[in-house]
Design a protein around this motif. Structure first.
Motif, mmCIF file in Angstrom:
data_model
loop_
_atom_site.group_PDB
_atom_site.id
_atom_site.type_symbol
_atom_site.label_atom_id
_atom_site.label_comp_id
_atom_site.label_asym_id
_atom_site.label_seq_id
_atom_site.Cartn_x
_atom_site.Cartn_y
_atom_site.Cartn_z
ATOM 1 N N PHE A 101 0.820 -1.487 0.452
ATOM 2 C CA PHE A 101 -0.004 0.285 -0.136
ATOM 3 C C PHE A 101 0.331 1.050 -0.147
ATOM 4 N N VAL A 102 1.244 1.490 1.309
ATOM 5 C CA VAL A 102 2.622 2.145 0.874
ATOM 6 C C VAL A 102 3.639 2.631 -0.576
ATOM 7 N N LEU A 103 4.046 1.455 -1.084
ATOM 8 C CA LEU A 103 4.772 1.753 -2.455
ATOM 9 C C LEU A 103 4.151 2.329 -3.393
ATOM 10 N N GLY A 104 2.549 1.666 -3.448
ATOM 11 C CA GLY A 104 1.587 1.300 -4.170
ATOM 12 C C GLY A 104 1.670 3.732 -4.315
ATOM 13 N N TYR A 105 0.504 3.746 -3.054
ATOM 14 C CA TYR A 105 0.370 5.139 -2.787
ATOM 15 C C TYR A 105 1.725 6.108 -3.290
ATOM 16 N N LEU A 106 2.799 6.098 -2.827
ATOM 17 C CA LEU A 106 4.165 6.364 -2.871
ATOM 18 C C LEU A 106 4.388 6.492 -4.411
ATOM 19 N N VAL A 107 4.507 5.585 -5.286
ATOM 20 C CA VAL A 107 3.818 5.891 -6.756
ATOM 21 C C VAL A 107 3.402 5.879 -7.387
#
Length: 94
Positions: free
Chosen positions: A51-57
């Motif tokens: 979730f965090v990586l998807g949000y950042l990207v």
């Protein structure tokens, strides 16, 4: 209730069921060490990291200023006239 609210509730319930069915401990090899943890912890940690990586990207990029001194309503011009008289006539006679 709205459709999106119902969909979020259904997905949350299904995710909770899947996580609660996978509570048995497992052995993971992380780099050079063995770690024992429940599948629940591993799956939850993977979901949070995803979730965090998807949000950042996926977040929108900030607009960059290319030429802060340029204004669109600047009427001064640069002093160069590159159009010929023939081009001016062509443009004006759509």
């Amino acid at each position: 209730m709205r459709i999106t609210t119902m969909l979020i509730i259904v997905i949350t319930v299904l995710l909770t069921i899947v996580l609660m069915q996978n509570t048995d401990p497992v052995r993971f090899t992380i780099l050079f060490s063995d770690v024992r943890m429940s599948k629940l912890t591993a799956m939850a940690a993977t979901a949070v990291v995803g979730f965090v990586l998807g949000y950042l990207v996926g977040r929108p990029k900030r607009a960059r200023e290319i030429a802060p001194q340029y204004r669109e309503d600047d009427e001064e011009g640069d002093g160069f006239d590159t159009l010929s008289e023939e081009d001016r006539k062509y443009i004006s006679n759509d």
